[in-house]
Design a protein around this motif. Structure first.
Motif, PDB file in Angstrom:
ATOM      1  N   THR A  44       0.824  -1.200   0.000  1.00 55.62           N
ATOM      2  CA  THR A  44       0.000   0.000   0.000  1.00 55.62           C
ATOM      3  C   THR A  44       0.856   1.246   0.000  1.00 55.62           C
ATOM      4  O   THR A  44       1.858   1.321   0.702  1.00 55.62           O
ATOM      5  N   LEU A  45       0.471   2.239  -0.801  1.00 58.71           N
ATOM      6  CA  LEU A  45       1.167   3.514  -0.829  1.00 58.71           C
ATOM      7  C   LEU A  45       0.327   4.515  -0.073  1.00 58.71           C
ATOM      8  O   LEU A  45      -0.633   5.048  -0.608  1.00 58.71           O
ATOM      9  N   PRO A  46       0.600   4.758   1.196  1.00 60.12           N
ATOM     10  CA  PRO A  46      -0.241   5.703   1.947  1.00 60.12           C
ATOM     11  C   PRO A  46      -0.078   7.100   1.433  1.00 60.12           C
ATOM     12  O   PRO A  46       1.013   7.571   1.171  1.00 60.12           O
ATOM     13  N   ARG A  47      -1.191   7.783   1.253  1.00 55.09           N
ATOM     14  CA  ARG A  47      -1.165   9.186   0.855  1.00 55.09           C
ATOM     15  C   ARG A  47      -2.135   9.948   1.726  1.00 55.09           C
ATOM     16  O   ARG A  47      -3.303  10.129   1.375  1.00 55.09           O
ATOM     17  N   PRO A  48      -1.716  10.373   2.922  1.00 59.82           N
ATOM     18  CA  PRO A  48      -2.623  11.078   3.830  1.00 59.82           C
ATOM     19  C   PRO A  48      -3.063  12.398   3.241  1.00 59.82           C
ATOM     20  O   PRO A  48      -2.373  13.023   2.460  1.00 59.82           O
ATOM     21  N   PRO A  99     -11.670  -3.472   7.393  1.00 54.73           N
ATOM     22  CA  PRO A  99     -12.229  -2.228   6.843  1.00 54.73           C
ATOM     23  C   PRO A  99     -11.189  -1.515   5.987  1.00 54.73           C
ATOM     24  O   PRO A  99      -9.979  -1.644   6.207  1.00 54.73           O
ATOM     25  N   GLU A 100     -11.643  -0.734   5.025  1.00 51.57           N
ATOM     26  CA  GLU A 100     -10.730  -0.091   4.088  1.00 51.57           C
ATOM     27  C   GLU A 100      -9.760   0.863   4.775  1.00 51.57           C
ATOM     28  O   GLU A 100      -8.583   0.899   4.442  1.00 51.57           O
ATOM     29  N   GLY A 101     -10.211   1.677   5.707  1.00 50.99           N
ATOM     30  CA  GLY A 101      -9.329   2.684   6.275  1.00 50.99           C
ATOM     31  C   GLY A 101      -9.184   3.870   5.345  1.00 50.99           C
ATOM     32  O   GLY A 101      -9.966   4.067   4.419  1.00 50.99           O
ATOM     33  N   SER A 102      -8.132   4.668   5.549  1.00 54.84           N
ATOM     34  CA  SER A 102      -7.968   5.906   4.788  1.00 54.84           C
ATOM     35  C   SER A 102      -6.964   5.796   3.642  1.00 54.84           C
ATOM     36  O   SER A 102      -6.821   6.726   2.857  1.00 54.84           O
ATOM     37  N   ASP A 103      -6.239   4.681   3.538  1.00 54.13           N
ATOM     38  CA  ASP A 103      -5.249   4.531   2.461  1.00 54.13           C
ATOM     39  C   ASP A 103      -5.935   4.219   1.131  1.00 54.13           C
ATOM     40  O   ASP A 103      -6.865   3.401   1.085  1.00 54.13           O
ATOM     41  N   PRO A 104      -5.500   4.823   0.040  1.00 54.12           N
ATOM     42  CA  PRO A 104      -6.070   4.515  -1.272  1.00 54.12           C
ATOM     43  C   PRO A 104      -5.850   3.050  -1.639  1.00 54.12           C
ATOM     44  O   PRO A 104      -4.819   2.462  -1.308  1.00 54.12           O
ATOM     45  N   PHE A 105      -6.809   2.455  -2.332  1.00 54.80           N
ATOM     46  CA  PHE A 105      -6.754   1.045  -2.712  1.00 54.80           C
ATOM     47  C   PHE A 105      -6.409   0.944  -4.188  1.00 54.80           C
ATOM     48  O   PHE A 105      -7.217   1.292  -5.048  1.00 54.80           O
ATOM     49  N   GLY A 106      -5.217   0.488  -4.484  1.00 56.25           N
ATOM     50  CA  GLY A 106      -4.816   0.310  -5.873  1.00 56.25           C
ATOM     51  C   GLY A 106      -3.829   1.355  -6.341  1.00 56.25           C
ATOM     52  O   GLY A 106      -3.683   2.428  -5.761  1.00 56.25           O
ATOM     53  N   ASP A 107      -3.136   1.021  -7.428  1.00 54.90           N
ATOM     54  CA  ASP A 107      -2.066   1.874  -7.931  1.00 54.90           C
ATOM     55  C   ASP A 107      -2.549   3.178  -8.539  1.00 54.90           C
ATOM     56  O   ASP A 107      -1.802   4.145  -8.603  1.00 54.90           O
ATOM     57  N   CYS A 108      -3.798   3.223  -9.007  1.00 54.28           N
ATOM     58  CA  CYS A 108      -4.321   4.440  -9.630  1.00 54.28           C
ATOM     59  C   CYS A 108      -5.102   5.314  -8.664  1.00 54.28           C
ATOM     60  O   CYS A 108      -5.435   6.455  -8.996  1.00 54.28           O
ATOM     61  N   ALA A 109      -5.409   4.797  -7.484  1.00 50.07           N
ATOM     62  CA  ALA A 109      -6.312   5.500  -6.564  1.00 50.07           C
ATOM     63  C   ALA A 109      -5.654   6.735  -5.962  1.00 50.07           C
ATOM     64  O   ALA A 109      -4.469   6.742  -5.634  1.00 50.07           O
ATOM     65  N   LYS A 110      -6.461   7.786  -5.805  1.00 51.68           N
ATOM     66  CA  LYS A 110      -6.000   9.013  -5.161  1.00 51.68           C
ATOM     67  C   LYS A 110      -6.556   9.156  -3.750  1.00 51.68           C
ATOM     68  O   LYS A 110      -5.959   9.836  -2.916  1.00 51.68           O
ATOM     69  N   PHE A 111      -7.703   8.555  -3.491  1.00 55.29           N
ATOM     70  CA  PHE A 111      -8.338   8.612  -2.181  1.00 55.29           C
ATOM     71  C   PHE A 111      -8.962   7.259  -1.879  1.00 55.29           C
ATOM     72  O   PHE A 111      -9.177   6.445  -2.781  1.00 55.29           O
ATOM     73  N   SER A 112      -9.279   7.020  -0.632  1.00 53.44           N
ATOM     74  CA  SER A 112     -10.045   5.828  -0.289  1.00 53.44           C
ATOM     75  C   SER A 112     -11.474   5.998  -0.792  1.00 53.44           C
ATOM     76  O   SER A 112     -11.941   7.115  -1.016  1.00 53.44           O
ATOM     77  N   LEU A 113     -12.200   4.894  -0.954  1.00 54.10           N
ATOM     78  CA  LEU A 113     -13.579   5.006  -1.407  1.00 54.10           C
ATOM     79  C   LEU A 113     -14.496   5.523  -0.306  1.00 54.10           C
ATOM     80  O   LEU A 113     -15.506   6.170  -0.590  1.00 54.10           O
ATOM     81  N   ASP A 147      -5.533   9.258 -15.229  1.00 55.24           N
ATOM     82  CA  ASP A 147      -4.417   9.956 -14.589  1.00 55.24           C
ATOM     83  C   ASP A 147      -3.392   8.998 -13.993  1.00 55.24           C
ATOM     84  O   ASP A 147      -2.471   9.428 -13.293  1.00 55.24           O
ATOM     85  N   CYS A 148      -3.522   7.699 -14.257  1.00 56.77           N
ATOM     86  CA  CYS A 148      -2.777   6.711 -13.484  1.00 56.77           C
ATOM     87  C   CYS A 148      -1.270   6.776 -13.681  1.00 56.77           C
ATOM     88  O   CYS A 148      -0.506   6.481 -12.763  1.00 56.77           O
ATOM     89  N   ALA A 149      -0.808   7.148 -14.867  1.00 53.82           N
ATOM     90  CA  ALA A 149       0.637   7.173 -15.106  1.00 53.82           C
ATOM     91  C   ALA A 149       1.354   8.050 -14.097  1.00 53.82           C
ATOM     92  O   ALA A 149       2.452   7.729 -13.627  1.00 53.82           O
ATOM     93  N   ALA A 150       0.716   9.156 -13.719  1.00 51.81           N
ATOM     94  CA  ALA A 150       1.336  10.055 -12.741  1.00 51.81           C
ATOM     95  C   ALA A 150       1.388   9.434 -11.353  1.00 51.81           C
ATOM     96  O   ALA A 150       2.221   9.815 -10.529  1.00 51.81           O
ATOM     97  N   GLN A 151       0.507   8.463 -11.076  1.00 56.23           N
ATOM     98  CA  GLN A 151       0.478   7.813  -9.771  1.00 56.23           C
ATOM     99  C   GLN A 151       1.512   6.694  -9.649  1.00 56.23           C
ATOM    100  O   GLN A 151       1.952   6.372  -8.549  1.00 56.23           O
TER     101      GLN A 151
END
Length: 261
Positions: free
Chosen positions: A3-7, A113-127, A174-178
């Motif tokens: 997981t790549l956390p992005r608070p 539970p999902e929590g606050s970390d984005p899920f997946g390489d393209c995600a910017k926020f949690s769902l 936008d995924c390439a930038a992520q």
């Protein structure tokens, strides 16, 4: 596939969600094969199922600037104590999760539970921060460099789920930038032929420029009624060759539709 956390600040998320909802309300084009908001009826969902001759969705491949990281952001598969979620029966089981080859044997590594970390390489926020009432994640592990995970999110109504599906399509663009890797390839969206709801898949390839192995991360997104599912199936290897429609993500999309439908 860690997981790549992005608070982020919740005020910023609120602003983002408001902007996304406004944009999605007016957006139309090749990303949205339904062409309109869904109704709250089962018959409207049935009309979203692509026909056998439905064309593959297309997106323009992005050529990102080179960088240095090659880590995939699917959740860690460290085994945890069993947790019972309200959507336990809707998750794919270890036997139902498609393998990357004939000898893949998945093991259920836990649900949380999902929590606050984005899920997946393209995600910017949690769902959850994007509008879901709740979201749960189940992770899977197998021998070698194979890992998988599934997220199931529940929304207040069908329209809310549809709008966040549009957000996921935007994240794909936008995924390439992520990805933040030397080699980055974001393949176009492909519609999946499913028995219920709507589904699309895509493949990410990324890694170090001189590395022998790269990450191949197949993503399947399903929307059925007020629920969204995202499946990530990741492998670190040298190639990724499947017959059309038999890619692990496409198989996962069909399996998820059977569970959610």
């Amino acid at each position: 596939m860690a997981t790549l956390p992005r608070p982020f600040l919740r005020m910023a998320v609120g602003l983002f969600a408001a902007l996304v909802l406004t944009a999605c309300g007016s957006e139309s084009g090749p990303d949205d094969t339904s062409g309109a908001d869904p109704s709250d009826t089962a018959s409207a969902e049935a009309s979203d199922v692509p026909s056998e001759s439905a064309p593959t969705e297309t997106e323009t491949e992005t050529s990102p600037p080179p960088s240095s990281s090659s880590a995939s952001s699917a959740p860690s598969t460290t085994t945890e104590a069993p947790v019972t979620s309200p959507v336990d029966d809707l998750f794919l089981t270890a036997d139902e999760m498609p393998g990357l080859n004939d000898i893949t044997v998945w093991t259920d590594a836990g649900t949380k539970p999902e929590g606050s970390d984005p899920f997946g390489d393209c995600a910017k926020f949690s769902l959850v921060d994007s509008g879901a009432d709740e979201a749960w994640i189940r992770t899977f592990e197998a021998d070698g460099n194979q890992r998988a995970a599934q997220l199931i999110a529940t929304f207040a109504d069908d329209k809310s789920a549809w709008r966040v599906e549009q957000v996921l399509r935007g994240w794909h663009r936008d995924c390439a930038a992520q990805l933040n890797a030397d080699v980055e390839q974001v393949n176009p969206l492909q519609a999946a032929q499913v028995s219920a709801g709507k589904s699309f898949t895509y493949l990410l390839q990324f890694g170090q420029k001189d590395a022998q192995d790269h990450h191949f991360n197949g993503v399947a997104v399903n929307r059925v009624g007020s629920r969204l599912s995202i499946v990530l199936i990741d492998n670190q290897g040298q190639d990724y060759n499947y017959e059309p429609g038999q890619e692990p993500a496409q198989q996962a999309a069909r399996a998820v539709a059977e569970k959610l439908g």
